[in-house]
Design a protein around this motif. Sequence first.
Motif, PDB file in Angstrom:
ATOM      1  N   ARG A 138       0.830  -1.200   0.000  1.00 52.20           N
ATOM      2  CA  ARG A 138       0.000   0.000   0.000  1.00 52.20           C
ATOM      3  C   ARG A 138       0.870   1.258   0.000  1.00 52.20           C
ATOM      4  NH1 ARG A 138      -1.023   4.145   2.364  1.00 52.20           N
ATOM      5  NH2 ARG A 138       0.275   3.616   4.141  1.00 52.20           N
ATOM      6  N   ARG A 139       1.870   1.247   0.882  1.00 48.98           N
ATOM      7  CA  ARG A 139       2.737   2.421   1.002  1.00 48.98           C
ATOM      8  C   ARG A 139       3.555   2.645  -0.272  1.00 48.98           C
ATOM      9  NH1 ARG A 139       7.773   2.576   2.409  1.00 48.98           N
ATOM     10  NH2 ARG A 139       7.779   0.476   3.273  1.00 48.98           N
ATOM     11  N   LEU A 140       4.156   1.591  -0.793  1.00 50.98           N
ATOM     12  CA  LEU A 140       5.026   1.730  -1.966  1.00 50.98           C
ATOM     13  C   LEU A 140       4.258   2.051  -3.248  1.00 50.98           C
ATOM     14  CD1 LEU A 140       7.564  -1.158  -1.299  1.00 50.98           C
ATOM     15  CD2 LEU A 140       7.979   1.313  -1.124  1.00 50.98           C
ATOM     16  N   THR A 141       3.035   1.554  -3.349  1.00 53.43           N
ATOM     17  CA  THR A 141       2.238   1.824  -4.546  1.00 53.43           C
ATOM     18  C   THR A 141       1.360   3.066  -4.388  1.00 53.43           C
ATOM     19  OG1 THR A 141       0.428   0.390  -3.818  1.00 53.43           O
ATOM     20  CG2 THR A 141       2.165  -0.621  -5.185  1.00 53.43           C
ATOM     21  N   ARG A 142       1.396   3.644  -3.184  1.00 50.58           N
ATOM     22  CA  ARG A 142       0.608   4.833  -2.859  1.00 50.58           C
ATOM     23  C   ARG A 142      -0.899   4.582  -2.990  1.00 50.58           C
ATOM     24  NH1 ARG A 142       5.092   7.749  -5.630  1.00 50.58           N
ATOM     25  NH2 ARG A 142       6.253   8.770  -3.981  1.00 50.58           N
TER      26      ARG A 142
ATOM     27  N   LYS B   4      -4.584   4.063  -1.601  1.00 46.61           N
ATOM     28  CA  LYS B   4      -5.243   4.750  -0.492  1.00 46.61           C
ATOM     29  C   LYS B   4      -5.521   3.818   0.678  1.00 46.61           C
ATOM     30  CE  LYS B   4      -7.346   8.254  -3.384  1.00 46.61           C
ATOM     31  NZ  LYS B   4      -8.567   8.854  -3.889  1.00 46.61           N
TER      32      LYS B   4
ATOM     33  N   ALA C  46      -4.685  -1.855  -2.394  1.00 45.10           N
ATOM     34  CA  ALA C  46      -3.373  -2.434  -2.672  1.00 45.10           C
ATOM     35  C   ALA C  46      -3.481  -3.932  -2.943  1.00 45.10           C
ATOM     36  CB  ALA C  46      -2.428  -2.181  -1.502  1.00 45.10           C
TER      37      ALA C  46
END
Length: 81
Positions: free
Chosen positions: A18-22, A24, A29
């Motif tokens: 989630r964080r790396l692919t941005r 929401k 994700a």
Amino acid sequence: MALFIRDPAVDALAEEVRRLTRAKTKTEAVRNALEKQLAQARRALPVRDRLARALALADAMGPSDPSVDMKAWTDAMWDDR
């Protein structure tokens, strides 16, 4: 049906994706990751299996109408441009 992630390691992986692919949310994700994995798995299928799926879809459409002049129909589509 809901998907619950009970394994802390899997939850951490989902959060990192989630964080790396941005994305929401973790749900977004996971959805994106699963869709990409599914597309990759489908591409890895042998051509014979992919063709069988395409033929099954064509068969489900039913027989073609021999009275239809596809060339005239296609030409009419292009003439409207």
